[in-house]
Design an enzyme around this catalytic site. Structure first.
Site, short mmCIF file in Angstrom:
data_model
loop_
_atom_site.label_atom_id
_atom_site.label_comp_id
_atom_site.label_asym_id
_atom_site.label_seq_id
_atom_site.Cartn_x
_atom_site.Cartn_y
_atom_site.Cartn_z
N ASP A 1 -6.50 71.51 -69.95
CA ASP A 1 -6.51 70.16 -69.38
C ASP A 1 -5.42 70.04 -68.32
OD1 ASP A 1 -8.47 69.59 -71.23
OD2 ASP A 1 -7.13 68.54 -72.61
N ALA B 1 -10.83 73.74 -80.01
CA ALA B 1 -9.45 74.23 -80.16
C ALA B 1 -8.54 73.18 -80.77
CB ALA B 1 -8.92 74.67 -78.80
N SER C 1 0.38 66.26 -80.12
CA SER C 1 0.51 65.08 -80.99
C SER C 1 0.03 65.35 -82.41
CB SER C 1 -0.30 63.92 -80.41
OG SER C 1 -1.70 64.15 -80.53
N THR D 1 -1.13 60.68 -85.48
CA THR D 1 -1.46 61.22 -84.15
C THR D 1 -1.40 60.16 -83.07
OG1 THR D 1 -2.87 62.92 -85.15
CG2 THR D 1 -3.23 62.44 -82.82
N ALA E 1 -6.96 62.79 -79.08
CA ALA E 1 -7.02 63.76 -80.19
C ALA E 1 -7.01 63.11 -81.57
CB ALA E 1 -5.89 64.79 -80.10
N ALA E 2 -7.11 61.79 -81.64
CA ALA E 2 -7.14 61.13 -82.95
C ALA E 2 -8.35 61.59 -83.75
CB ALA E 2 -7.14 59.62 -82.78
N GLY E 3 -9.50 61.66 -83.08
CA GLY E 3 -10.71 62.12 -83.76
C GLY E 3 -10.60 63.56 -84.23
N ASP E 4 -9.98 64.40 -83.41
CA ASP E 4 -9.81 65.81 -83.77
C ASP E 4 -8.86 65.96 -84.96
OD1 ASP E 4 -11.46 66.57 -81.65
OD2 ASP E 4 -9.78 66.60 -80.24
N ASP F 1 -1.29 56.19 -78.01
CA ASP F 1 -2.20 57.12 -77.34
C ASP F 1 -3.22 57.62 -78.36
OD1 ASP F 1 -3.50 59.03 -75.87
OD2 ASP F 1 -1.72 60.17 -75.32
#
Length: 307
Positions: free
Chosen positions: A13, A42, A293, A284, A251-254, A248
């Site tokens: 990214d 990842a 995070s 996160t 990546a909360a779902g990840d 923020d």
């Protein structure tokens, strides 16, 4: 310890911070530039590893500087990379992100080598599926590959988890091969072909019932600050999110996926695993960034949530 296999995307990214987003045809100057290792596959692999799961990754990166850096980062985070192939034909997956001062963004994703992860790759790596207990997929690789992985995993008696991101329609076979289907509200709307926003509990439950009738065993709908909806053919249950000051949601779902599968693999019940996943996701969102995070297990165990 049970083993977990993640099959999915690996991206670099590239984030550019600007005062405002550019207009059509306009060139503007960025105030700051950052590079992050990402990709939903990842991210989820790292989330699992930081929670001390035994996790292996299957994916494809380019045989370039980005690809080698992405692979090294996974190894640094204790993700086993025996299932990662380096492509000499296509460069690594990239995401270009422009963010303005108010948090609005424009994103362009180049899938690159991620779209090189095809059925023959899975056949060559079948031993990794045989050796694992849980198989986790997302939708940033070819849909035919996702279907094939889930089918092969079920034939081998594995527990399958599909995170429906990014949102897209799913085949009937994919739905049948999923032990756990995990969309957010928008993704649930897409996969159920619902032509109106799912804005209340009744509409959410109706959508999950539609999936149950199509063969999905367990549906988990992540609702952000509103919590989680868990549904199967017999019941529905809402679980509240933990109260935190979110800064923020990247990546909360990840991280939720990482928390849920880790807990499930450790023998916890589905509801207990959802509670643990909610904790991981809540931590996160109090931090900026994607993989940076993602919390470690000791942080989750010692974190004190406000009542």
């Amino acid at each position: 310890m049970q083993k977990i296999l993640v099959v999915g995307s690996i991206n670099m990214d590239l984030s550019f911070e600007c005062k405002r987003l550019p207009n059509l045809g306009e060139t503007i100057i960025s105030n700051n530039y950052k590079k992050y290792c990402g990709g939903k596959g990842a991210n989820q692999a790292v989330a699992l590893a930081r929670l001390e799961s035994d996790v292996t990754m299957i994916g494809v990166v380019g045989d370039d500087n980005y690809g080698h850096e992405l692979c090294s980062n996974l190894k640094f985070n204790q993700v086993k990379t025996t299932g990662i192939r380096f492509s000499k034909e296509v460069s690594s997956g990239l995401a270009s992100i422009i963010v303005d001062e108010t948090g609005n963004n424009q994103i362009v994703v180049y899938p690159g080598a991620n779209y090189e992860l095809l059925v023959p790759d899975i056949d060559k790596l079948e031993a990794l599926i045989v050796e694992t207990d849980y198989v986790v997929c997302q939708l940033e690789i070819p849909i035919v590959t996702v279907e094939y992985v889930l089918q092969k995993a079920k034939q081998l008696g594995k527990t399958t988890i599909l995170n429906c991101a990014p949102a897209r329609e799913l085949t009937k076979k994919i739905l049948e091969y999923c032990d756990f289907l995990i969309p957010n509200e928008t993704e649930l709307q897409v996969i159920t072909n619902t032509h109106y926003p799912l804005i209340n509990e009744t509409e959410l439950i109706t959508a999950t019932q539609k999936l149950s009738k199509q063969g999905v065993k367990n549906i988990i709908v992540t609702l952000g600050a509103k919590g989680v909806l868990y549904a199967n053919a017999e019941q529905t249950q809402f679980l509240k999110a933990f109260s935190v000051k979110a800064i923020d949601s990247t990546a909360a779902g990840d991280s939720f996926i990482g928390g849920f599968v880790t807990s499930l693999a450790n023998g916890k019940t589905i509801v207990d695993s959802l509670e643990f996943a909610n904790k991981v996701a809540a931590i996160t969102v109090t931090r900026r960034g994607a993989q940076i995070s993602l919390p470690y297990l000791y942080e989750v165990e010692n974190y004190r949530f406000s009542s």
